[in-house]
Design a protein around this motif. Structure first.
Motif, short mmCIF file in Angstrom:
data_model
loop_
_atom_site.label_atom_id
_atom_site.label_comp_id
_atom_site.label_asym_id
_atom_site.label_seq_id
_atom_site.Cartn_x
_atom_site.Cartn_y
_atom_site.Cartn_z
N THR A 105 0.86 -1.18 0.00
CA THR A 105 0.00 0.00 0.00
C THR A 105 0.90 1.23 0.00
O THR A 105 2.01 1.21 0.51
CB THR A 105 -0.93 0.05 1.23
N PRO A 154 -3.51 0.33 -3.10
CA PRO A 154 -2.80 -0.92 -3.42
C PRO A 154 -1.91 -0.77 -4.65
O PRO A 154 -2.26 -0.06 -5.59
CB PRO A 154 -3.95 -1.89 -3.70
N HIS A 181 3.11 -2.29 4.15
CA HIS A 181 2.13 -1.23 4.40
C HIS A 181 2.82 0.12 4.48
O HIS A 181 3.48 0.41 5.48
CB HIS A 181 1.36 -1.51 5.69
N ASP A 202 -9.79 -1.95 -6.31
CA ASP A 202 -8.46 -2.32 -5.87
C ASP A 202 -7.63 -2.95 -6.98
O ASP A 202 -6.51 -3.38 -6.76
CB ASP A 202 -8.55 -3.29 -4.68
#
Lengths: 85, 501
Positions: free
Chosen positions: A32, A39, A79, B261
């Motif tokens: 991310t 994403p 992340h 996504d």
């Protein structure tokens, strides 16, 4: 050989990139972004764009398209900006 | 004897290594991949074979990245890190040379559009590398969008790994790039191989859903193809498209990708000659991958770091492939986008010239020199036929990211230029943050430079003193010329040590 992807053990072959292992599992993103938390997965595929970053054996910022898997590697989603663990 | 150091083991670098070794000079060949071949000759990474052989006298460092080159008395010191990509524990080495061949190649240029940052939108080169190197299809329903004949082998590779290619979209006009300049009609006589190929194509026509189009292309080909090799290659790809029922469309492009996504659909539009969207021509196509390739960007950082003169975004070389810096030669896509065959010939000349620079006595490579002359004419025709037109800028919305790493939107970039009066590369970078991220502007640099109206957009972002990201521990362990001035003659050839974390 076997590697772990986000805690799950999977089969991998010598010469495979981390990106190929992830894509074969049906994953298209494994990071991310720092700002918007969006994403990201593979983009340039040849080590130029640094979009496909992943954490390998506790070390973040590894380009999944360039890194070849090693037996027992622990691969996990990155992340945002992470520090080495 | 001093070694020739060649950086990059694609068509140009391998040819340079062969030529220098053939002239009796030892060679060190350095490449970041695990196998020889570069992007063009990418081999399967998993089948345990090696297609290429290097001659005696060539030492080959695989999985090795050159992260800096610096001048020393009489030559250059090349800093290399060897080992698993981006991992700790790589071996740091440096090597000095008075004859350096840069063959670092190029990567795809991607143009931004709304949704281009969604997973599943990749460069054509990524799709190609995954298919050829790893046997993986980037998607099951794929659109290819961009410009230039490189889209065709990518379509072929995708078909090989079982993907369905929905269409190949050429933003310019299909196939004119295979013509010689000024020969865009079927009025000239066929060249060698041309007529045969055209007939073969016309016959295939009968089984195609687009007979008219293929026949037109065949007529163009018959008068126009410059070499039998190119004609055969093209015929092969067109045959594949016809058999697979893959449409190959002129003046169309993917102008937006949609999904939460990951990419789930793409908007395809017709383009005018300047690549602005023809109003009302948009349609959405369901896909799980979009591959984009708008020509190529040379990997200039090492050439820029050693101070090579650059013009129009490419390294300037003379007839012996010598750059403006003594002892530094360049070959392949760094000097102009011309494909694998031209790159090989340039590599042969560069390797020979580098060997001569180290004292070898060898004949001038006249065959390669001749091929380079014709190859460059063909490359110039290709560049003219497949330009990137400025209309792409109209595909962007305010929210479209222009810099993927730093997540800089089109709005933010415009604000930096219009409201904060950022002029010049440095100001644009510092105010907008575009180009400051991990890719160091490799992906966005040219696009940002064009959007911001910067001069020399092809090389505006190429200055990167550290050519690839390395870990601080590796930098701390590396030789520093400031701390330890080096002389070419009395320094050790390599200096190895283990990096730790």
């Amino acid at each position: 050989m076997r590697v772990t992807v986000d805690g799950v053990e999977v089969e991998a072959a010598s010469g495979q990139t981390v990106a190929a292992v992830l894509l074969r599992l049906g994953r298209v993103s494994w990071r991310t972004t720092r700002e918007a938390g969006r994403p990201r997965g593979i983009f340039c595929g040849i080590g130029v764009c640094h979009d496909c970053l992943v954490v390998v054996n506790g070390v973040p910022d590894v380009r999944a398209c360039q890194r070849l898997v090693g037996d027992g590697d622990d691969v996990r989603t990155q992340h945002g900006a992470e520090l080495p663990s | 004897m001093m070694r020739v150091v060649v950086i990059g083991a694609g068509p140009a670098g391998m040819a340079a290594a062969h030529a220098a070794a053939g002239a009796g000079v030892p060679v060190l060949l350095i490449d970041s991949e695990a196998k020889l071949g570069g992007q063009y000759h990418r081999q399967s990474a998993t089948d345990g074979t090696e297609k290429f052989a290097l001659p005696d006298g060539v030492e080959y460092w695989a999985e090795s990245v050159v992260w800096a080159i610096e001048p020393i008395a009489g030559g250059h010191r090349v800093h290399v890190s060897t080992g698993p990509a981006d991992g700790p524990g790589r071996v740091s080495r440096s090597v000095n040379t008075a004859a350096l061949v840069l063959a670092t190649g190029a990567h795809d240029r991607a143009l931004p559009f709304p949704g281009w940052d969604l997973p599943g939108v990749v460069t054509a080169g990524a799709a190609q590398a995954l298919a050829k190197g790893q046997g993986v299809a980037i998607g099951q329903r794929v659109l290819l969008s961009g410009t230039g004949p490189f889209l065709l082998p990518v379509a072929a590779s995708l078909v090989d790994v079982g993907a369905r290619v929905e269409a190949v979209l050429e933003a310019n006009t299909v196939l004119t790039g295979w013509l010689r300049p000024g020969e865009e009609s079927a009025t000239t006589e066929p060249r060698r191989g041309g007529r045969h190929t055209a007939r073969a194509l016309a016959e295939r026509d009968t089984t195609s859903r687009q007979p008219g189009k293929l026949a037109d292309w065949s007529r163009q080909l018959s008068g126009a193809v410059t070499s039998p090799g190119k004609a055969a290659e093209l015929a092969g790809y067109l045959g594949l498209l016809a058999r697979q029922r893959i449409p190959y469309r002129s003046r169309q492009a993917v102008i937006a990708a949609h999904g939460d996504d990951r990419v789930e659909a793409a908007t395809v539009a017709k383009l005018d000659v300047n690549w602005r969207v023809v109003p009302g021509s948009q349609r959405d196509v369901e896909v799980d991958a979009v591959c984009v390739g708008f020509g190529f960007t040379p990997q200039l950082e090492l050439a820029t770091a050693v101070g090579c003169a650059v013009a129009d975004g490419f390294v300037t070389v003379d007839i012996s492939q010598a750059t403006s810096v003594a002892g530094v030669f360049a070959a392949g896509e760094l000097t102009g986008i011309g494909g694998a065959v031209l790159s090989e010939h340039e590599g042969t000349v560069a390797g020979t010239a580098a060997a001569i620079a180290l004292g070898a006595r060898v004949k001038r490579p006249s065959k390669a020199l001749r091929h380079i002359r014709t190859g460059r004419r063909f490359a110039a025709a290709m560049a003219a036929a497949y330009p990137v037109r400025s209309g792409w800028q109209s595909w962007l919305s305010d929210d479209t990211l222009v810099c993927r790493c730093e997540e800089v939107s089109c709005r933010e970039l415009r604000s930096a230029v219009d409201e904060h009066r950022a002029d010049g590369v440095r100001a644009v970078k510092l105010v907008s943050r575009a180009g400051l991220g991990r890719c160091q502007g490799r992906i966005c640099g040219r696009n940002v430079a064009e959007l911001a109206g910067l001069p020399e957009p092809g090389s505006a972002f190429a200055r990167r003193p550290i050519a690839v990201p390395i870990r601080l521990a590796e930098l701390a362990e590396a030789d520093s010329p400031q701390a330890k001035p080096a002389e070419l003659a009395d320094s050790p050839e390599t200096d190895s040590r283990e990096g730790t974390a």
